[in-house]
Motif scaffolding. Structure first.
Motif, PDB file in Angstrom:
ATOM      1  N   LYS A 509       4.920 -11.927  -2.481  1.00 59.80           N
ATOM      2  CA  LYS A 509       4.264 -12.352  -1.251  1.00 59.80           C
ATOM      3  C   LYS A 509       3.839 -11.160  -0.395  1.00 59.80           C
ATOM      4  CE  LYS A 509       6.678 -16.802  -1.098  1.00 59.80           C
ATOM      5  NZ  LYS A 509       7.719 -17.619  -0.427  1.00 59.80           N
ATOM      6  N   VAL A 510       4.712 -10.154  -0.306  1.00 58.05           N
ATOM      7  CA  VAL A 510       4.354  -8.955   0.465  1.00 58.05           C
ATOM      8  C   VAL A 510       3.153  -8.258  -0.158  1.00 58.05           C
ATOM      9  CG1 VAL A 510       5.139  -6.660   1.150  1.00 58.05           C
ATOM     10  CG2 VAL A 510       6.664  -8.611   1.394  1.00 58.05           C
ATOM     11  N   SER A 511       3.139  -8.178  -1.510  1.00 61.08           N
ATOM     12  CA  SER A 511       2.017  -7.534  -2.195  1.00 61.08           C
ATOM     13  C   SER A 511       0.715  -8.282  -1.944  1.00 61.08           C
ATOM     14  CB  SER A 511       2.301  -7.460  -3.697  1.00 61.08           C
ATOM     15  OG  SER A 511       1.215  -6.892  -4.377  1.00 61.08           O
ATOM     16  N   ALA A 512       0.776  -9.634  -1.994  1.00 63.19           N
ATOM     17  CA  ALA A 512      -0.436 -10.424  -1.748  1.00 63.19           C
ATOM     18  C   ALA A 512      -0.930 -10.233  -0.318  1.00 63.19           C
ATOM     19  CB  ALA A 512      -0.150 -11.903  -2.022  1.00 63.19           C
ATOM     20  N   LEU A 513       0.023 -10.196   0.631  1.00 64.20           N
ATOM     21  CA  LEU A 513      -0.363  -9.968   2.027  1.00 64.20           C
ATOM     22  C   LEU A 513      -1.012  -8.604   2.198  1.00 64.20           C
ATOM     23  CD1 LEU A 513      -0.343 -10.951   4.935  1.00 64.20           C
ATOM     24  CD2 LEU A 513       1.997 -10.084   5.166  1.00 64.20           C
ATOM     25  N   LYS A 514      -0.457  -7.582   1.530  1.00 68.60           N
ATOM     26  CA  LYS A 514      -1.031  -6.232   1.622  1.00 68.60           C
ATOM     27  C   LYS A 514      -2.443  -6.211   1.043  1.00 68.60           C
ATOM     28  CE  LYS A 514      -0.013  -1.407   0.456  1.00 68.60           C
ATOM     29  NZ  LYS A 514      -1.134  -1.121  -0.426  1.00 68.60           N
ATOM     30  N   TRP A 515      -2.638  -6.925  -0.099  1.00 69.79           N
ATOM     31  CA  TRP A 515      -3.977  -6.937  -0.701  1.00 69.79           C
ATOM     32  C   TRP A 515      -4.980  -7.594   0.233  1.00 69.79           C
ATOM     33  CZ3 TRP A 515      -7.378 -10.776  -2.307  1.00 69.79           C
ATOM     34  CH2 TRP A 515      -8.463 -10.338  -3.072  1.00 69.79           C
ATOM     35  N   ARG A 516      -4.556  -8.693   0.898  1.00 70.00           N
ATOM     36  CA  ARG A 516      -5.455  -9.359   1.839  1.00 70.00           C
ATOM     37  C   ARG A 516      -5.828  -8.422   3.000  1.00 70.00           C
ATOM     38  NH1 ARG A 516      -8.505 -13.284  -0.057  1.00 70.00           N
ATOM     39  NH2 ARG A 516      -7.294 -14.820  -1.226  1.00 70.00           N
ATOM     40  N   LEU A 517      -4.840  -7.639   3.462  1.00 65.20           N
ATOM     41  CA  LEU A 517      -5.144  -6.674   4.525  1.00 65.20           C
ATOM     42  C   LEU A 517      -6.145  -5.629   4.037  1.00 65.20           C
ATOM     43  CD1 LEU A 517      -1.637  -6.112   6.142  1.00 65.20           C
ATOM     44  CD2 LEU A 517      -3.637  -7.105   7.250  1.00 65.20           C
ATOM     45  N   GLU A 518      -5.960  -5.170   2.766  1.00 62.59           N
ATOM     46  CA  GLU A 518      -6.876  -4.167   2.218  1.00 62.59           C
ATOM     47  C   GLU A 518      -8.288  -4.727   2.084  1.00 62.59           C
ATOM     48  OE1 GLU A 518      -3.858  -1.523  -0.593  1.00 62.59           O
ATOM     49  OE2 GLU A 518      -4.929  -3.228  -1.418  1.00 62.59           O
ATOM     50  N   ALA A 519      -8.385  -6.041   1.789  1.00 62.78           N
ATOM     51  CA  ALA A 519      -9.695  -6.637   1.546  1.00 62.78           C
ATOM     52  C   ALA A 519     -10.428  -6.991   2.837  1.00 62.78           C
ATOM     53  CB  ALA A 519      -9.530  -7.902   0.695  1.00 62.78           C
ATOM     54  N   MET A 520      -9.779  -6.851   3.991  1.00 63.80           N
ATOM     55  CA  MET A 520     -10.434  -7.180   5.261  1.00 63.80           C
ATOM     56  C   MET A 520     -11.642  -6.288   5.502  1.00 63.80           C
ATOM     57  SD  MET A 520      -7.165  -7.787   7.805  1.00 63.80           S
ATOM     58  CE  MET A 520      -8.260  -7.932   9.226  1.00 63.80           C
ATOM     59  N   ASP A 521     -12.655  -6.844   6.102  1.00 64.37           N
ATOM     60  CA  ASP A 521     -13.858  -6.091   6.490  1.00 64.37           C
ATOM     61  C   ASP A 521     -13.568  -5.379   7.811  1.00 64.37           C
ATOM     62  OD1 ASP A 521     -16.270  -5.043   7.039  1.00 64.37           O
ATOM     63  OD2 ASP A 521     -17.372  -6.940   7.153  1.00 64.37           O
ATOM     64  N   THR A 522     -13.374  -4.071   7.752  1.00 66.95           N
ATOM     65  CA  THR A 522     -13.008  -3.296   8.944  1.00 66.95           C
ATOM     66  C   THR A 522     -14.181  -2.532   9.528  1.00 66.95           C
ATOM     67  OG1 THR A 522     -12.393  -1.396   7.575  1.00 66.95           O
ATOM     68  CG2 THR A 522     -10.665  -3.011   8.035  1.00 66.95           C
ATOM     69  N   SER A 523     -15.376  -2.826   9.044  1.00 67.92           N
ATOM     70  CA  SER A 523     -16.531  -2.040   9.509  1.00 67.92           C
ATOM     71  C   SER A 523     -16.811  -2.239  10.996  1.00 67.92           C
ATOM     72  CB  SER A 523     -17.763  -2.418   8.679  1.00 67.92           C
ATOM     73  OG  SER A 523     -18.054  -3.802   8.837  1.00 67.92           O
ATOM     74  N   GLN A 524     -16.397  -3.397  11.551  1.00 74.83           N
ATOM     75  CA  GLN A 524     -16.655  -3.671  12.970  1.00 74.83           C
ATOM     76  C   GLN A 524     -15.473  -3.250  13.852  1.00 74.83           C
ATOM     77  OE1 GLN A 524     -19.645  -4.741  13.820  1.00 74.83           O
ATOM     78  NE2 GLN A 524     -20.207  -4.727  11.656  1.00 74.83           N
ATOM     79  N   PHE A 525     -14.398  -2.738  13.289  1.00 74.90           N
ATOM     80  CA  PHE A 525     -13.222  -2.337  14.074  1.00 74.90           C
ATOM     81  C   PHE A 525     -13.534  -1.067  14.864  1.00 74.90           C
ATOM     82  CE2 PHE A 525     -11.342  -5.667  12.287  1.00 74.90           C
ATOM     83  CZ  PHE A 525     -10.178  -5.557  11.554  1.00 74.90           C
ATOM     84  N   LEU A 537      -1.034  -1.421   6.949  1.00 73.71           N
ATOM     85  CA  LEU A 537      -1.057  -1.217   5.494  1.00 73.71           C
ATOM     86  C   LEU A 537       0.086  -0.315   5.050  1.00 73.71           C
ATOM     87  CD1 LEU A 537      -4.863  -0.790   4.714  1.00 73.71           C
ATOM     88  CD2 LEU A 537      -3.390  -2.652   3.992  1.00 73.71           C
ATOM     89  N   ASP A 538       0.322   0.790   5.805  1.00 76.79           N
ATOM     90  CA  ASP A 538       1.402   1.716   5.438  1.00 76.79           C
ATOM     91  C   ASP A 538       2.758   1.020   5.519  1.00 76.79           C
ATOM     92  OD1 ASP A 538      -0.165   4.601   7.029  1.00 76.79           O
ATOM     93  OD2 ASP A 538      -0.437   3.716   5.037  1.00 76.79           O
ATOM     94  N   HIS A 539       2.967   0.228   6.598  1.00 79.13           N
ATOM     95  CA  HIS A 539       4.252  -0.465   6.742  1.00 79.13           C
ATOM     96  C   HIS A 539       4.458  -1.477   5.629  1.00 79.13           C
ATOM     97  CE1 HIS A 539       5.108   1.597  10.346  1.00 79.13           C
ATOM     98  NE2 HIS A 539       4.365   0.879  11.175  1.00 79.13           N
ATOM     99  N   MET A 540       3.394  -2.210   5.275  1.00 78.98           N
ATOM    100  CA  MET A 540       3.518  -3.172   4.190  1.00 78.98           C
ATOM    101  C   MET A 540       3.872  -2.483   2.878  1.00 78.98           C
ATOM    102  SD  MET A 540       3.135  -6.125   5.484  1.00 78.98           S
ATOM    103  CE  MET A 540       2.986  -7.085   3.995  1.00 78.98           C
ATOM    104  N   GLY A 541       3.279  -1.310   2.636  1.00 79.22           N
ATOM    105  CA  GLY A 541       3.610  -0.556   1.421  1.00 79.22           C
ATOM    106  C   GLY A 541       5.063  -0.132   1.403  1.00 79.22           C
ATOM    107  N   GLU A 542       5.589   0.329   2.577  1.00 80.44           N
ATOM    108  CA  GLU A 542       6.987   0.744   2.644  1.00 80.44           C
ATOM    109  C   GLU A 542       7.923  -0.444   2.412  1.00 80.44           C
ATOM    110  OE1 GLU A 542       6.156   4.301   5.908  1.00 80.44           O
ATOM    111  OE2 GLU A 542       7.314   2.535   6.451  1.00 80.44           O
TER     112      GLU A 542
END
Length: 689
Positions: A509-525, A537-542
Motif C-alpha cells: 500500500k505504501v508503494s502504491a501511494l508513493k507511485w501515485r505521488l510520483e505520477a502527479m502532474d506537478t507542472s502547475q506547482f 516522496l522522500d518520506h514515503m520512500g523511507e
C-alpha cells in the motif's frame, strides 16, 4: 547498459601523461626490435588510450604485433591482439575483426601453454558480447571460464579483473550488494599486489555501486582514493569518469544546474579528442538534466545527439539502441503531456530489454512511462497492466540485503508487548513451581519431625512421599519445557505472520501511494508546493524501506533454514558492506547445528551487541567468535573502540534484554576491557548432554 568504468590492462604502469608519451617515443628510437621494444609499444598504446587517442593506440598496438613477430615474442603479439579486441568492445564497429584477433590469440596461447592468456581471451570475448542482448548468457559463461583459467594459472591480478567484469553484470541486474562483494574481492587482491592500474578501475566502480544505494559517504571515499591514483597516473579516462559520478550525486540531490555544468564540461572533453561511446552517454546525461529543468527543446536536441552518435559508432550488422536517449524521449514527451508520443519510444525500449536480466533498471523505467502515458490517455486497463508489471520489476530490483539496517530493533512495538506477556507468563510459571517446591519441602520437614517419634513403617511412608514429590516436580518441569517450546513456536508463527502482513499488505500500500505521488502532474506547482511534494516522496520512500527492513528482521529466513552459523556469516557480510567498522567472523562449524530457540536468542544477542558497537564504540574493527568448549557454546564479541564502564553498561535496556535471554537459556555473560582497549563481551550457554 555498461556505464561503469571498464579499463584496458596492458603491461607496465606509467605515471604521467604527455611527458610520459614523449619519453616513451624517445625511448623507442633507442630500442632494437626485441621484446623490450614490444613492451614499450604496449605502454605507449596504454597512454594513448588513457588520454582518448584510440586511433593512435590501435596503430601502436599493430606496430607492436609486427615487432613481436619479428622478435619471436608470441606473448607480446597475443597481448596486442587482446588489447585491440578490448578497444573494439567500446565501439562495436568491427566486431568481426575483433573476434578474428581473439581466435588467433586463443590458438597462439594454447600453443605456448599460457593458461592466463587463454583466460584473457575468454574475458575479452565476454566484453565484446556484453552490449549485445542475445549474447549476454554467453558472456556470463565466458567470464566463468576466464575465472577458472586464472585460478588454474594462479594469476591473481587477472582473477581480480574477472571479478570486476562479473560485478558489472551484477550491477546491470540491480544486484548491488553482490556487485559490491565482488569488487571488494578484487580490491583486496589488487591492494595486496599494489596494482594501481587495476585499482584505478575497481575503486570508481565500487563507489558507483555505493552510489546506487545512496551511500554517499562510502561512494565519495572510493572516488577520492580513485582520484589520487588517477592523478598519480595522469589518467584522463578515470578523471572524466569520476566527474560524471560527482555529477550523478548532485543530480540525486536535485542540484540540477550544478550537475548540468559538469556534464556539459564532459561533452567538451569527449568531443576532442573524439570518443563516441563516452560522448553519446554524456549527450544523454545532458538531455536528462534539461528534462528535469523543463527545457524540453534542449533536452530533445541532446537526446537526439546521443542516439545519432551511438548509431554512427556501432556497425550496421549490430542492432543498436542508446537507452539513455530512448528513456529521455519518453520522459520529455511525458513532460510535454504528449502522451501518445511516449508510447512508441517506451514500447521500443521495452522490446529491447524484455527478459534481459542485466537491463532491469531500464526496463522498469519504460514500464513506468507506459503506465503513466496510458493512465493519462484514459486507457485504465493498459495502465493497470503496465503498472503491475512495473511494480513486480521494481520490487525485484529492491535488494533487501542492501537496505537492511542491522542496528534497527528486531521487533515492532506491538510484537515486543506480546513478548513481554510471554516472559511474564514464563516467570509466573517458574514462581508457581518454586512455591510448590517450598511448600512441599516444608510439609516434608514437618512429617520428618513426627516420623522421628513414629515407627519404622511411618519412616517408609516419608520416603515414598518424597519419591512421589520428585516425580511430580519432574512432571512439572517437563510440562514447563513443553510450554516454553509451544511459546517459542507461537512466537515464531507470530513473527512470520507480522512480517508477512508488513511486507505483503502495508509495504504494497505504501508503494502504491508513493507511485501515485510520483505520477502527479506537478507542472502547475509553485516552489513551496514542489518542495513539499518532494519531501512527501522522500518520506514515503523511507517508510517503505523501514517496513521491509522490519519485516526481514522479525525472523531472518537464513536463521530458520540454515542455523546460527550461516546467519552470523550473512550478518558479518552485510555489516562489512554497510559500515565503516570492519567485522571479522571466527567459527569452526560450532553453530552449524544450532537451530530453533537457542539460535534465535543468540542471534538477537549478537544484534544487540553489534548495535552497541556501531552506535557507541567508534571502533575500526570488531570480531565475532563462536566456539564449543568444555560442554558450553561460547559467543565472544569484541571491538577496539572507546571501551565502556562495565557497571553503566550493564544498567542499559539492551543489557537487561541480553540477561533475560540468557536466563531462558541457562547461560551467563561477562564484560571486560582488553589491554589494547575496547570492549569484550563473553557469552556462554550450556550444551545439551
Amino acid at each position: 547498459m555498461r556505464t561503469l568504468l571498464i579499463l584496458l590492462l596492458f603491461g607496465t604502469v606509467s605515471v604521467a601523461q604527455t611527458p610520459v608519451i614523449d619519453s616513451l617515443q624517445n625511448r623507442l628510437k633507442q630500442l632494437p626490435p626485441d621484446s623490450s621494444r614490444v613492451l614499450t609499444l604496449h605502454e605507449l598504446a596504454t597512454n594513448f588510450w588513457w588520454n582518448g587517442y584510440d586511433s593512435l593506440a590501435i596503430q601502436t598496438l599493430r606496430q607492436g604485433m609486427r615487432v613481436g613477430k619479428q622478435a619471436n615474442y608470441p606473448t607480446g603479439v597475443i597481448r596486442a591482439r587482446l588489447a585491440l579486441a578490448r578497444i573494439e568492445a567500446d565501439y562495436l564497429s568491427d566486431t568481426k575483426s575483433a573476434h578474428a584477433q581473439l581466435d588467433t590469440a586463443q590458438t597462439e596461447a594454447i600453443a605456448i601453454h599460457d593458461l592466463s592468456l587463454q583466460g584473457q581471451v575468454f574475458l575479452r570475448r565476454a566484453q565484446l558480447y556484453s552490449n549485445i542482448m542475445a549474447k549476454l548468457p554467453e558472456a556470463r559463461t565466458l567470464l566463468q571460464k576466464a575465472l577458472a583459467k586464472f585460478r588454474e594459472a594462479h594469476d591473481r591480478r587477472w582473477e581480480a579483473q574477472a571479478y570486476n567484469e562479473l560485478a558489472i553484470m551484477q550491477m546491470g541486474k540491480g544486484q548491488y550488494v553482490e556487485a559490491i562483494n565482488l569488487w571488494l574481492k578484487a580490491r583486496r587482491i589488487q591492494e595486496r599486489m599494489n596494482d594501481l592500474k587495476s585499482l584505478r578501475a575497481t575503486l570508481p566502480n565500487l563507489g558507483a555501486a555505493y552510489l546506487k544505494l545512496n551511500r554517499y559517504d562510502d561512494a565519495l571515499a572510493c572516488f577520492a582514493e580513485g582520484e589520487k591514483i588517477a592523478n598519480q597516473l595522469n589518467d584522463q579516462m578515470v578523471k572524466h569518469f569520476l566527474m560524471s559520478r560527482k555529477a550523478e550525486i548532485l543530480e540525486k540531490k536535485k542540484q540540477y544546474p550544478a550537475a548540468l555544468a559538469i556534464y556539459l564540461e564532459l561533452v567538451k572533453a569527449y568531443e576532442k579528442p573524439y570518443q563516441p561511446s563516452s560522448l553519446a552517454r554524456a549527450y544523454g546525461s545532458v538531455g536528462r538534466l534539461y528534462t528535469e529543468l523543463k527545457d524540453f527543446q534542449k533536452a530533445l536536441t541532446y537526446s537526439q545527439l546521443a542516439q545519432d552518435t551511438y548509431r554512427k559508432t556501432v556497425e550496421k550488422s549490430q542492432e543498436a539502441m542508446e537507452h539513455n536517449a530512448q528513456h529521455n524521449f519518453g520522459e520529455i514527451y511525458l513532460g510535454l503531456k504528449q502522451y501518445s508520443r511516449v508510447i512508441p519510444y517506451a514500447q521500443a525500449g521495452l522490446a529491447w530489454t524484455k527478459d534481459v536480466q542485466e537491463m532491469r533498471p531500464e526496463r522498469t523505467a519504460y514500464l513506468r512511462q507506459l503506465a503513466t502515458a496510458y493512465d493519462h490517455l484514459n486507457q485504465p486497463a493498459k495502465a493497470l497492466y503496465y503498472y503491475k508489471w512495473y511494480k513486480a520489476e521494481a520490487d525485484t530490483m529492491l535488494n533487501e540485503e542492501a537496505i537492511q539496517k542491522v542496528t534497527m530493533a528486531s521487533m515492532t512495538y506491538d510484537f515486543e508487548k506480546k513478548q513481554q506477556v510471554t516472559r511474564l507468563q514464563q516467570a509466573q510459571q517458574k514462581n508457581r513451581i518454586a512455591s510448590l517446591e517450598n511448600e512441599q519441602l516444608e510439609q516434608s520437614r514437618n512429617f520428618l519431625i513426627a516420623l522421628l517419634v513414629l515407627s519404622g513403617g511411618t519412616l517408609g511412608y516419608v520416603f515414598w512421599s518424597n519419591r512421589r514429590l520428585r516425580t511430580k516436580n519432574e512432571e512439572l518441569s517437563r510440562k514447563n519445557a513443553e510450554i516454553e517450546a509451544a511459546l517459542y513456536r507461537g512466537q515464531t508463527m507470530e513473527r512470520k505472520r507480522v512480517a508477512s502482513e508488513l511486507h505483503d499488505s502495508v509495504a504494497a500500500k505504501v508503494s502504491a501511494l508513493k507511485w501515485r505521488l510520483e505520477a502527479m502532474d506537478t507542472s502547475q506547482f509553485d516552489g513551496d508546493q514542489q518542495r513539499e511534494h518532494n519531501r512527501l516522496l522522500d518520506h514515503m520512500g523511507e517508510v517503505y524501506d523501514d517496513i521491509r527492513t522490519i519485516s526481514h528482521n522479525l525472523m531472518p529466513e537464513i536463521l530458520e533454514k540454515q542455523g546460527l552459523q550461516a546467519a552470523l556469516i550473512k550478518l558479518t557480510d552485510t555489516l562489512n558492506v554497510q559500515n565503516r567498522t570492519r567485522f571479522m567472523l571466527e567459527v569452526d562449524d560450532s553453530g552449524a547445528d544450532v537451530r530453533g530457540k537457542t539460535a534465535y536468542e543468540l542471534y538477537a544477542i549478537s544484534l544487540e551487541l553489534v548495535n552497541n558497537i556501531l552506535k557507541h564504540a567508534k571502533a575500526r574493527s570488531a570480531g565475532i567468535a563462536l566456539h564449543r568448549q568444555n560442554g558450553f557454546l561460547k559467543l565472544t564479541i569484541q571491538d577496539d573502540g572507546l571501551g565502556i564502564d562495565g557497571s553503566k553498561f550493564s544498567d542499559g535496556v539492551g543489557m537487561r534484554n541480553i540477561q533475560s535471554r540468557l536466563e531462558r537459556l541457562g547461560g551467563t555473560f561477562f564484560i571486560s576491557t582488553p589491554e589494547p582497549g575496547g570492549t569484550c563481551v563473553d557469552v556462554q550457554i550450556p550444551l545439551a548432554g
